[in-house]
Design a protein around this motif. Structure first.
Motif, PDB file in Angstrom:
ATOM      1  N   PRO A 351     -41.491 -74.437 104.546  1.00 33.23           N
ATOM      2  CA  PRO A 351     -42.602 -74.344 105.509  1.00 33.23           C
ATOM      3  C   PRO A 351     -43.810 -73.591 104.973  1.00 33.23           C
ATOM      4  N   ILE A 352     -43.599 -72.497 104.227  1.00 33.57           N
ATOM      5  CA  ILE A 352     -44.747 -71.780 103.652  1.00 33.57           C
ATOM      6  C   ILE A 352     -45.386 -72.599 102.540  1.00 33.57           C
ATOM      7  N   ASP A 353     -44.572 -73.296 101.749  1.00 35.22           N
ATOM      8  CA  ASP A 353     -45.130 -74.220 100.760  1.00 35.22           C
ATOM      9  C   ASP A 353     -46.111 -75.179 101.433  1.00 35.22           C
ATOM     10  N   LEU A 354     -45.645 -75.777 102.505  1.00 34.13           N
ATOM     11  CA  LEU A 354     -46.454 -76.739 103.231  1.00 34.13           C
ATOM     12  C   LEU A 354     -47.725 -76.103 103.774  1.00 34.13           C
ATOM     13  N   PHE A 401     -55.737 -70.014 108.468  1.00 32.05           N
ATOM     14  CA  PHE A 401     -54.988 -68.859 108.977  1.00 32.05           C
ATOM     15  C   PHE A 401     -53.910 -69.298 109.976  1.00 32.05           C
ATOM     16  N   ILE A 402     -54.264 -70.269 110.824  1.00 33.49           N
ATOM     17  CA  ILE A 402     -53.292 -70.779 111.809  1.00 33.49           C
ATOM     18  C   ILE A 402     -52.119 -71.442 111.084  1.00 33.49           C
ATOM     19  N   LEU A 403     -52.446 -72.262 110.083  1.00 32.73           N
ATOM     20  CA  LEU A 403     -51.396 -72.934 109.315  1.00 32.73           C
ATOM     21  C   LEU A 403     -50.467 -71.928 108.640  1.00 32.73           C
ATOM     22  N   VAL A 404     -51.048 -70.910 107.992  1.00 27.73           N
ATOM     23  CA  VAL A 404     -50.233 -69.921 107.292  1.00 27.73           C
ATOM     24  C   VAL A 404     -49.385 -69.123 108.275  1.00 27.73           C
ATOM     25  N   GLY A 405     -49.965 -68.732 109.405  1.00 27.51           N
ATOM     26  CA  GLY A 405     -49.198 -67.995 110.397  1.00 27.51           C
ATOM     27  C   GLY A 405     -48.026 -68.808 110.922  1.00 27.51           C
ATOM     28  N   PHE A 406     -48.281 -70.095 111.232  1.00 27.92           N
ATOM     29  CA  PHE A 406     -47.222 -70.964 111.742  1.00 27.92           C
ATOM     30  C   PHE A 406     -46.173 -71.218 110.669  1.00 27.92           C
ATOM     31  N   GLY A 407     -46.625 -71.464 109.420  1.00 33.78           N
ATOM     32  CA  GLY A 407     -45.686 -71.710 108.321  1.00 33.78           C
ATOM     33  C   GLY A 407     -44.813 -70.507 108.039  1.00 33.78           C
ATOM     34  N   THR A 408     -45.393 -69.305 108.098  1.00 32.61           N
ATOM     35  CA  THR A 408     -44.615 -68.080 107.865  1.00 32.61           C
ATOM     36  C   THR A 408     -43.566 -67.900 108.947  1.00 32.61           C
ATOM     37  N   TRP A 409     -43.971 -68.120 110.189  1.00 31.10           N
ATOM     38  CA  TRP A 409     -43.004 -67.993 111.294  1.00 31.10           C
ATOM     39  C   TRP A 409     -41.867 -69.000 111.142  1.00 31.10           C
ATOM     40  N   MET A 412     -39.444 -67.931 108.433  1.00 34.23           N
ATOM     41  CA  MET A 412     -38.591 -66.833 108.900  1.00 34.23           C
ATOM     42  C   MET A 412     -37.539 -67.358 109.878  1.00 34.23           C
ATOM     43  N   TYR A 413     -37.927 -68.340 110.697  1.00 35.17           N
ATOM     44  CA  TYR A 413     -36.949 -68.922 111.609  1.00 35.17           C
ATOM     45  C   TYR A 413     -35.892 -69.706 110.842  1.00 35.17           C
ATOM     46  N   VAL A 414     -36.309 -70.400 109.772  1.00 35.96           N
ATOM     47  CA  VAL A 414     -35.344 -71.125 108.934  1.00 35.96           C
ATOM     48  C   VAL A 414     -34.362 -70.143 108.304  1.00 35.96           C
ATOM     49  N   VAL A 415     -34.858 -68.977 107.863  1.00 39.85           N
ATOM     50  CA  VAL A 415     -33.958 -67.932 107.352  1.00 39.85           C
ATOM     51  C   VAL A 415     -32.923 -67.566 108.405  1.00 39.85           C
ATOM     52  N   TYR A 416     -33.379 -67.385 109.627  1.00 38.58           N
ATOM     53  CA  TYR A 416     -32.490 -67.031 110.741  1.00 38.58           C
ATOM     54  C   TYR A 416     -31.416 -68.091 110.960  1.00 38.58           C
ATOM     55  N   ARG A 417     -31.804 -69.362 110.904  1.00 38.76           N
ATOM     56  CA  ARG A 417     -30.839 -70.430 111.145  1.00 38.76           C
ATOM     57  C   ARG A 417     -29.933 -70.653 109.932  1.00 38.76           C
ATOM     58  N   ILE A 418     -30.477 -70.594 108.720  1.00 40.39           N
ATOM     59  CA  ILE A 418     -29.630 -70.723 107.534  1.00 40.39           C
ATOM     60  C   ILE A 418     -28.613 -69.590 107.493  1.00 40.39           C
ATOM     61  N   GLY A 419     -29.048 -68.406 107.924  1.00 33.40           N
ATOM     62  CA  GLY A 419     -28.161 -67.245 107.963  1.00 33.40           C
ATOM     63  C   GLY A 419     -27.229 -67.217 109.147  1.00 33.40           C
ATOM     64  N   PRO A 429     -33.932 -58.846 103.884  1.00 31.04           N
ATOM     65  CA  PRO A 429     -34.599 -59.112 102.605  1.00 31.04           C
ATOM     66  C   PRO A 429     -35.274 -60.486 102.552  1.00 31.04           C
ATOM     67  N   PHE A 430     -34.643 -61.482 103.185  1.00 34.66           N
ATOM     68  CA  PHE A 430     -35.205 -62.837 103.180  1.00 34.66           C
ATOM     69  C   PHE A 430     -36.391 -62.930 104.133  1.00 34.66           C
ATOM     70  N   TYR A 431     -36.287 -62.249 105.293  1.00 33.86           N
ATOM     71  CA  TYR A 431     -37.445 -62.196 106.189  1.00 33.86           C
ATOM     72  C   TYR A 431     -38.643 -61.571 105.478  1.00 33.86           C
ATOM     73  N   LEU A 432     -38.387 -60.478 104.786  1.00 32.59           N
ATOM     74  CA  LEU A 432     -39.459 -59.766 104.102  1.00 32.59           C
ATOM     75  C   LEU A 432     -40.093 -60.638 103.021  1.00 32.59           C
ATOM     76  N   LEU A 433     -39.265 -61.383 102.286  1.00 30.77           N
ATOM     77  CA  LEU A 433     -39.783 -62.252 101.230  1.00 30.77           C
ATOM     78  C   LEU A 433     -40.731 -63.293 101.814  1.00 30.77           C
ATOM     79  N   MET A 434     -40.327 -63.953 102.902  1.00 30.54           N
ATOM     80  CA  MET A 434     -41.177 -64.961 103.519  1.00 30.54           C
ATOM     81  C   MET A 434     -42.457 -64.332 104.060  1.00 30.54           C
ATOM     82  N   LEU A 435     -42.349 -63.144 104.626  1.00 27.00           N
ATOM     83  CA  LEU A 435     -43.513 -62.453 105.169  1.00 27.00           C
ATOM     84  C   LEU A 435     -44.500 -62.095 104.055  1.00 27.00           C
TER      85      LEU A 435
END
Length: 454
Positions: A351-354, A401-409, A412-419, A429-435
């Motif tokens: 998502p952040i790549d995108l 800015f909107i795109l980056v904010g949405f992509g970052t969120w 982080m949500y993908v981290v939550y679901r993968i975890g 640590p993964f949340y922090l990396l994405m942030l």
């Protein structure tokens, strides 16, 4: 005494675009996707002709504008909205089909490509991005034309020797990008598992008299992702049971449900992050300062040397930081190895790549749009100049800015679901990396960006 079972609500049936008669009839017709393919081939021919014979001024060349101001910014948007539909209508894919039918030997794809295809795509993506900056491909009509012709040559050669779309599946760098981005997309093609389980024909994979076998080697019955489905419609034509659906879905929902996550795909997601950083930084004023800083260390003013070092660093940063947090998580919080974490959580980069990629391309698309009109009029002898933007750079910046904010969120949500919804303490640590990467992209978009065409 057994208690009576409560009437549980049945699972909601996904919306199916194929339930719309017009869409169903069109996709099953001979016109789909051929009508788009032939139009794409016509435009491709015109673009290459203009790149190779038109003006060498990249700001006035119609082929340059169509390639780098329109097509390249729009294609990632297509990956998000309609998956790999571009790959179904891509001129290279159609040319591959024609070559195979005329002179192809239809030999099986080599085992080497089956095993290492994604790694080759990773390497090709890195090399092409590096070569773009070293040789100035984007800013050279002839360079852009030569790149397209080289890729076309690879398509023809692989199509002569191997079955289906071997190049598209195992060698195309854009296909690798499409595969990663389509995982986060809003469209999916799937089969009804109950119907597919009893199917004896396997026509979706093997083909029938109605259409060819799946050109991307996909078996609908076992598909759990959209990375290699180009929505060509052949499986829809071939399926004798109307088992297949094409449905909208929530963005990124595929990223935490992949049955067999792969190292090379997570590595590609990290590589794309590095490439997005390179593409953004090289368009900023600070880029000269970075090159001068590297030059002070290397004691050379060679752009090729200093850029290559900066490029390697940009590739290492997202790969190395993901490996570090994966190691940190495995030692302290998660019951998994560093490699397992790297493979699983690498998909969270997408998502952040995108967001970074779309934000970068949005700048060129919205602030250089009129170049398409001006350069088109130039083909007919009407040479025009003026402001190229259709919106202000401030407006573009807000959208970035909107795109980056949405992509970052989303990352982080993908981290939550993968975890598996583990606690913040286990996944921080993964949340922090994405942030961190979200903040980095946010900062880069806050700086003035240079134009490709002016």
């Amino acid at each position: 005494m057994a208690l009576p079972e409560k009437n549980l609500p049945s699972p909601k049936k996904p919306f199916n675009f194929l339930d719309i008669p017009f869409i169903n009839k069109f996709i099953k017709s001979k016109w789909y996707p051929g009508i788009f393919q032939w139009l794409g081939m016509a435009f491709f021919g015109l673009i290459v002709f203009e790149l190779m014979t038109g003006t060498v001024n990249p700001h006035r060349n119609w082929g340059t504008a169509m390639t780098w101001v329109l097509w390249w910014p729009v294609v990632p948007i297509l990956f998000v909205l309609v998956g790999r539909f571009w790959c179904a209508v891509c001129p290279f894919g159609k040319i591959s089909d024609i070559v195979r039918r005329l002179v192809g030997s239809q030999s099986p794809m080599p085992k080497f490509l089956k095993k290492y295809g994604i790694w080759l795509i990773d390497i090709t993506f890195i090399v092409i991005t590096w070569a773009d900056h070293i040789f100035g491909v984007v800013h050279s009509p002839r360079g852009s034309g030569i790149l397209l012709l080289l890729l076309l040559t690879m398509v023809v050669v692989t199509s002569v020797f191997y079955e289906r779309r071997t190049f598209c599946k195992s060698l195309c760098f854009l296909g690798g990008l499409a595969g990663n981005y389509s995982r986060a997309g809003t469209l999916e093609l799937r089969g009804n598992p109950d119907i597919c389980r009893t199917c004896k024909t396997q026509a979706c994979y093997k083909g029938s008299e109605k259409a060819e076998a799946c050109n991307m080697f996909q078996f609908v019955r076992t598909m759990d992702n959209s990375a290699e489905c180009n929505l060509c419609g052949d499986c829809v034509k071939n399926c004798p049971n109307d088992s297949i659906r094409i449905s909208p879905r929530k963005p990124t929902m595929e990223l935490w449900g992949i049955k067999k996550p792969m190292l090379e795909q997570s590595f590609l997601a990290a590589v794309i992050m590095g490439i997005v950083l390179v593409q953004n930084v090289t368009m900023l004023e600070v880029w000269d300062t970075i090159l001068n800083g590297i030059g002070a260390i290397t004691r050379t003013s060679s752009f090729n040397v200093n850029f290559t070092i900066a490029f390697i660093i940009a590739m290492i940063i997202p790969i190395g930081t993901l490996w570090y947090v994966s190691k940190l998580g495995s030692k302290t919080y998660l019951d998994s190895t560093t490699k397992e974490n790297f493979i699983r959580f690498g998909y969270a980069y997408i998502p952040i790549d995108l967001a970074g990629h779309l934000g970068h391309n949005l700048f060129h698309l919205l602030t250089e749009t009129k170049a398409l009109y001006y350069n088109t009029m130039g083909l007919f002898g009407h040479y025009m100049t003026g402001d190229l933007a259709i919106v202000s750079e401030g407006t573009v910046q807000i959208l970035q800015f909107i795109l980056v904010g949405f992509g970052t969120w989303l990352s982080m949500y993908v981290v939550y679901r993968i975890g598996n919804r583990k606690s913040f303490k286990q996944l921080w640590p993964f949340y922090l990396l994405m942030l961190i990467f979200g903040i980095l992209n946010f900062y880069l978009f806050s700086l003035p960006m240079d134009h490709r065409v002016h």
